[in-house]
Design an enzyme around this catalytic site. Structure first.
Site, mmCIF file in Angstrom:
data_model
loop_
_atom_site.group_PDB
_atom_site.id
_atom_site.type_symbol
_atom_site.label_atom_id
_atom_site.label_comp_id
_atom_site.label_asym_id
_atom_site.label_seq_id
_atom_site.Cartn_x
_atom_site.Cartn_y
_atom_site.Cartn_z
ATOM 1 N N ARG A 150 0.832 -1.217 0.000
ATOM 2 C CA ARG A 150 0.000 0.000 0.000
ATOM 3 C C ARG A 150 0.855 1.250 0.000
ATOM 4 O O ARG A 150 0.674 2.167 -0.793
ATOM 5 C CB ARG A 150 -0.936 -0.019 1.214
ATOM 6 C CG ARG A 150 -1.989 -1.131 1.190
ATOM 7 C CD ARG A 150 -2.747 -1.191 2.491
ATOM 8 N NE ARG A 150 -1.883 -1.720 3.550
ATOM 9 C CZ ARG A 150 -2.219 -2.794 4.272
ATOM 10 N NH1 ARG A 150 -3.348 -3.444 4.059
ATOM 11 N NH2 ARG A 150 -1.411 -3.236 5.236
ATOM 12 N N ARG A 228 10.809 -0.882 9.470
ATOM 13 C CA ARG A 228 11.156 -1.161 10.852
ATOM 14 C C ARG A 228 12.663 -1.349 10.922
ATOM 15 O O ARG A 228 13.290 -1.864 10.003
ATOM 16 C CB ARG A 228 10.457 -2.435 11.356
ATOM 17 C CG ARG A 228 8.936 -2.308 11.555
ATOM 18 C CD ARG A 228 8.603 -1.411 12.735
ATOM 19 N NE ARG A 228 7.163 -1.396 13.031
ATOM 20 C CZ ARG A 228 6.328 -0.474 12.582
ATOM 21 N NH1 ARG A 228 6.756 0.464 11.751
ATOM 22 N NH2 ARG A 228 5.055 -0.492 12.938
ATOM 23 N N ASP A 252 14.318 6.357 9.290
ATOM 24 C CA ASP A 252 13.209 6.817 10.128
ATOM 25 C C ASP A 252 12.941 5.833 11.257
ATOM 26 O O ASP A 252 12.157 6.109 12.171
ATOM 27 C CB ASP A 252 11.941 6.992 9.273
ATOM 28 C CG ASP A 252 10.807 7.631 10.043
ATOM 29 O OD1 ASP A 252 9.669 7.123 9.977
ATOM 30 O OD2 ASP A 252 11.043 8.628 10.754
ATOM 31 N N GLU A 257 14.955 1.545 18.729
ATOM 32 C CA GLU A 257 14.405 2.891 18.939
ATOM 33 C C GLU A 257 13.552 2.935 20.216
ATOM 34 O O GLU A 257 12.966 1.914 20.584
ATOM 35 C CB GLU A 257 13.600 3.325 17.723
ATOM 36 C CG GLU A 257 12.344 2.512 17.474
ATOM 37 C CD GLU A 257 11.633 2.908 16.183
ATOM 38 O OE1 GLU A 257 10.453 3.287 16.273
ATOM 39 O OE2 GLU A 257 12.266 2.842 15.114
ATOM 40 N N HIS A 275 11.105 8.163 13.691
ATOM 41 C CA HIS A 275 9.886 7.408 13.392
ATOM 42 C C HIS A 275 8.708 8.356 13.139
ATOM 43 O O HIS A 275 7.681 8.292 13.812
ATOM 44 C CB HIS A 275 9.565 6.448 14.536
ATOM 45 C CG HIS A 275 8.707 5.291 14.100
ATOM 46 N ND1 HIS A 275 8.818 4.021 14.620
ATOM 47 C CD2 HIS A 275 7.704 5.231 13.200
ATOM 48 C CE1 HIS A 275 7.920 3.230 14.050
ATOM 49 N NE2 HIS A 275 7.228 3.932 13.188
#
Ligand code: NAP
Ligand code: 8YV
Length: 309
Positions: A150, A228, A252, A257, A275
């Protein structure tokens, strides 16, 4: 009698307000003693809003019926345990596609043209001492997308608008897609200037971007991770960024994290982001609305909007 639900982390104010209007909300993330709160509420909790739902937590909530994950990635939900306990799980797909795709292109341009470093160059008064230097462009380059789903498809559309050539890797070819499919990720990395990661996290993709894949991407190759942190062999990436084996990285997401290895901070061929893929008011509102809509549907005995279990 309002249904009791457990909120596992801070949610957007609009989402928290909507939940409070409908349900008796218990905020686990605010509890001084989380285990005590879970034990006290165990007989009453029928739903969870948020993420980070382990098999242990599911096992402690005998009345749990549904987990409404805030995010499209649900790798922090133990879906195997949920299924075994007959607990539904929903996520928030599609409403965040554009936001994540926009940030991805933004990170690519920022890395290609060293925009964060240029900003600092001016702010630190270095310009009078001479120009900053020459970097690279996206136009004409090949971008390999790991995960043409998507969001990946929205990234592909934007990359084409930047006059890039798009190729992709996934578990299966998508006949309706015009882009060249690579059934081998290392081969795709070797043939790409940019490698963009936008596949799900979890066991199936753990360190799918290995040292070999990174080496194949090469000294001029650029990697962008908006998926991820678990998808990349992060220590190997760091080493290659430091020794010239990899051209650059725009990240990101990170393996552990919000902790990020400080060695990344010293690198000029890296752009770092906390993120932020879906972090716009518009998108987070829509995600929150989907969390609430799924809970409402479930407790009204209606079909779920976006079920994954
Ligand atoms: P999606 O529509 O399910 O697309 C996932 C894509 O990954 C599919 O094309 C799938 O293709 C591919 N894929 C899945 N497993 C794979 C594997 N083992 N090896 C190779 N390819 C694999 O999901 P989406 O809605 O685009 O979201 C993708 C992910 O983006 C989320 O799960 C989340 O982790 C991440 N995300 C990050 C942010 C952020 O803030 N940075 C925001 C939103 C989402 P095949 O089925 O052909 O393998
Ligand atoms: C969320 C994301 O902000 O949707 C996802 O999978 O990574 C982000 O949109 C995050 O998961 C919320 O914790």
């Amino acid at each position: 009698m309002p249904v009791d639900i457990l909120q596992t982390h801070k949610l957007l104010d609009t989402c928290e307000q909507a939940l409070a209007e409908r349900y008796t909300v218990h905020r686990l993330h605010e509890a001084a003693d989380k285990e005590a709160l879970i034990a006290e509420l165990a007989p009453r909790i029928r739903g969870i809003a948020g993420g980070n739902v382990s098999a242990d937590l599911i096992g402690k909530l005998p009345k749990l019926e549904i987990v409404a994950n805030f995010g499209v990635g649900y790798d922090t939900i133990d879906t195997k345990a949920a299924k075994a306990a007959n607990v539904r799980v929903t996520n928030t797909p599609n409403v965040l596609n554009d936001a994540v795709a926009e940030l991805t292109i933004g990170l690519m341009i920022a890395l290609a043209r060293r925009i964060p470093q240029a900003d600092q160059f001016v702010r630190q008064g270095k310009w009078p001492g001479g120009n900053m230097g020459l970097f690279t462009e996206l136009t004409g380059k090949t971008v390999g997308i790991l995960g043409l789903g998507r969001i990946g498809k929205e990234i592909a559309t934007r990359a084409q608008a930047m006059k890039m050539r798009v190729v992709y890797h996934g578990r299966k070819r998508q006949p309706s897609e015009p882009h060249i499919f690579y059934d081998n990720l290392t081969d795709m990395a070797r043939d790409s200037d940019w490698l963009v990661l936008i596949a799900p996290g979890g066991k199936g993709t753990e360190r799918i971007v290995s040292r070999d894949v990174l080496t194949a991407l090469g000294p001029k190759g650029m990697i962008v991770n908006v998926a991820r942190g678990t998808l990349i062999d992060e220590p190997a990436m760091l080493e290659l960024l430091q020794n010239g084996g990899l051209g650059g990285a725009a990240l990101d997401v990170f393996e552990k994290e919000p902790a990020v290895p400080e060695a990344f901070f010293a690198l000029d061929n890296v752009v770092l982001s906390p993120h932020q893929g879906s972090a716009t008011r518009q998108t987070r509102d829509a995600m929150g609305a989907l969390v609430v809509a799924n809970l409402d549907a479930h407790f009204a005995g209606e079909p779920l909007i976006s079920a994954v279990v």
